[in-house]
Motif scaffolding. Structure first.
Motif, PDB file in Angstrom:
ATOM      1  N   PHE A 167       0.850  -1.266   0.011  1.00  0.00           N
ATOM      2  CA  PHE A 167      -0.127  -0.048   0.075  1.00  0.00           C
ATOM      3  C   PHE A 167       0.881   1.241   0.025  1.00  0.00           C
ATOM      4  N   VAL A 168       0.417   2.420  -0.610  1.00  0.00           N
ATOM      5  CA  VAL A 168       1.049   3.604  -0.604  1.00  0.00           C
ATOM      6  C   VAL A 168       0.964   4.392   0.804  1.00  0.00           C
ATOM      7  N   LYS A 169       2.016   4.506   1.363  1.00  0.00           N
ATOM      8  CA  LYS A 169       2.180   4.933   2.812  1.00  0.00           C
ATOM      9  C   LYS A 169       2.309   6.661   2.544  1.00  0.00           C
ATOM     10  N   ASP A 170       3.060   6.962   1.367  1.00  0.00           N
ATOM     11  CA  ASP A 170       3.549   8.331   1.299  1.00  0.00           C
ATOM     12  C   ASP A 170       3.297   8.840  -0.261  1.00  0.00           C
ATOM     13  N   PRO A 171       2.137   8.982  -0.773  1.00  0.00           N
ATOM     14  CA  PRO A 171       1.906   9.390  -2.273  1.00  0.00           C
ATOM     15  C   PRO A 171       2.954  10.120  -2.770  1.00  0.00           C
ATOM     16  N   GLU A 172       3.022  11.477  -2.083  1.00  0.00           N
ATOM     17  CA  GLU A 172       3.875  12.553  -2.767  1.00  0.00           C
ATOM     18  C   GLU A 172       5.089  12.146  -2.981  1.00  0.00           C
TER      19      GLU A 172
END
Length: 383
Positions: free
Chosen positions: A295-300
């Motif tokens: 899963f994406v923890k830090d999309p930026e």
């Protein structure tokens, strides 16, 4: 401007669950007839490296994701790499390396294959202290560079992967070129190994298998393991389905220490050559059950080259069985790459990998050296 989708799918779990190869909503279609039609005009021995598959033959993930999953996706609470590092003797550690190597042999659904990565594509995921980074460093031929590090345990894995798929009459066999190096810096040991070949068989009985010989060698200790991934008979008779056999020996004395036997999709045992004592060293159900979707923890901080982003629209279309949209999405990615390639050629620019130094030689083929000592923490994580 529409924001690109990041689509992450569930890793392969066990053989019993191989019909579901994404997040549970995608199931590989029964496409044996289409497969036979696809290859009916292909000549025996043909190199299929440039062979383009329609989206219906793709699973919703890139080959880089598949490579990464083979290392970072294990059951909760299982840490095979840490087990290696904790071995009290060199022989204990080699036995654990054998178990870890077998664990990277993962099942796959019949009839579908991952996307061929685009040049410069990356896959970057963290699991606990293990950080994994894969980069596509060449498009023709398809070469992938792999680097994984655990700074806490002082462990490093490096691989330069170069698969060459060939039509063999009854199916397609991908010859997996490239050496994998597992370094235990605390022990001053490097384990070097090759990979088995991947066999996609559609006659007489459709199926997926790993075949060929694997040698695991530690030059510092002289210990060697030889593993044979046994081919099934043409009609599938006998007990060799997904069979693995081998031995562990001391290359200095040539004394055989252990016999390896079992099936890479179930259990593998080790028999002590001195007293015939047998124990299980690998249990696929224990290692590969209940795997979690990253899963994406830090999309930026997801890189624009991330596989899950590059192929997000296509993956979503495949999961939704929207084949028209899937064809459009795949065409868009491929056409963008052709445009970039033409621009580089017009400017006489040479593309350079961002994360690896790549070289070639007649003896060793492709070689990839990581630019960074440690793979940084990833914005995409898995449990």
């Amino acid at each position: 401007m529409e924001t690109k989708k990041i689509v992450l799918t569930k890793p392969f779990t066990t053989i019993d669950n191989q019909s579901s190869n994404s997040d549970g909503s995608y199931k590989a279609p029964n496409i044996l007839h289409q497969v036979l039609n696809l290859f009916k005009n292909v000549r025996l021995g043909s190199d299929l490296s440039r062979f383009k598959l329609p989206p219906i033959f793709n699973m919703p993930k890139s080959q880089l994701q598949w490579y990464g999953e083979c290392v970072y996706s294990t059951a909760t609470g299982v840490d095979l790499l840490n087990n290696i590092n904790n071995g009290k003797t060199a022989l204990d550690r080699l036995i654990s390396v054998v178990a870890w190597t077998i664990s990277t042999t993962r099942p796959q659904s019949f009839g579908v294959a991952p996307y061929n990565p685009i040049l410069g594509e990356t896959h970057h995921v963290s699991k606990g202290n293990l950080n994994v980074l894969v980069e596509q460093v060449s498009h023709h031929p398809q070469v992938s560079a792999f680097h994984a590090t655990d700074q806490k345990e002082n462990i490093e894995i490096i691989l330069c992967h170069f698969p060459v798929p060939k039509f063999v009459g009854s199916g397609v066999e991908a010859i997996m070129h490239g050496k994998r190096k597992l370094r235990l810096h605390n022990h001053g040991e490097t384990y070097e190994m090759n990979c088995p070949n991947f066999l996609f068989r559609f006659l007489p009985v459709p199926g997926i298998d790993w075949v060929g010989d694997v040698t695991i060698r530690c030059h510092e200790t002289g210990l060697v393991a030889e593993l044979g991934y046994i081919r099934q008979s043409f009609f599938g008779f006998g007990g060799n389905r997904r069979r693995i056999k081998g031995k562990i020996f001391d290359s200095l004395t040539m004394n055989v220490l252990y016999i390896v036997d079992g099936h890479w999709d179930s259990t593998v045992t080790l028999k002590d050559a001195s007293n015939a004592e047998v124990r299980v060293i690998y249990d696929a159900k224990q290692i590969l059950s209940g795997l979690h979707t990253p899963f994406v923890k830090d999309p930026e901080n997801v890189w624009p080259t991330e596989s899950a982003l590059v192929w997000g629209e296509l993956s979503q279309a495949i999961i939704s069985n929207d084949w028209e949209k899937a064809r459009e999405a795949k065409k868009t990615v491929e056409e963008t790459q052709r445009i970039l390639q033409r621009e580089r050629e017009s400017k006489r620019e040479i593309w350079i990998p961002k994360h690896f130094i790549v070289s070639q030689s007649n003896e060793d083929g492709w070689s990839c050296s990581p630019i960074q000592k440690w793979v940084p923490d990833a914005p995409i994580v898995t449990l």
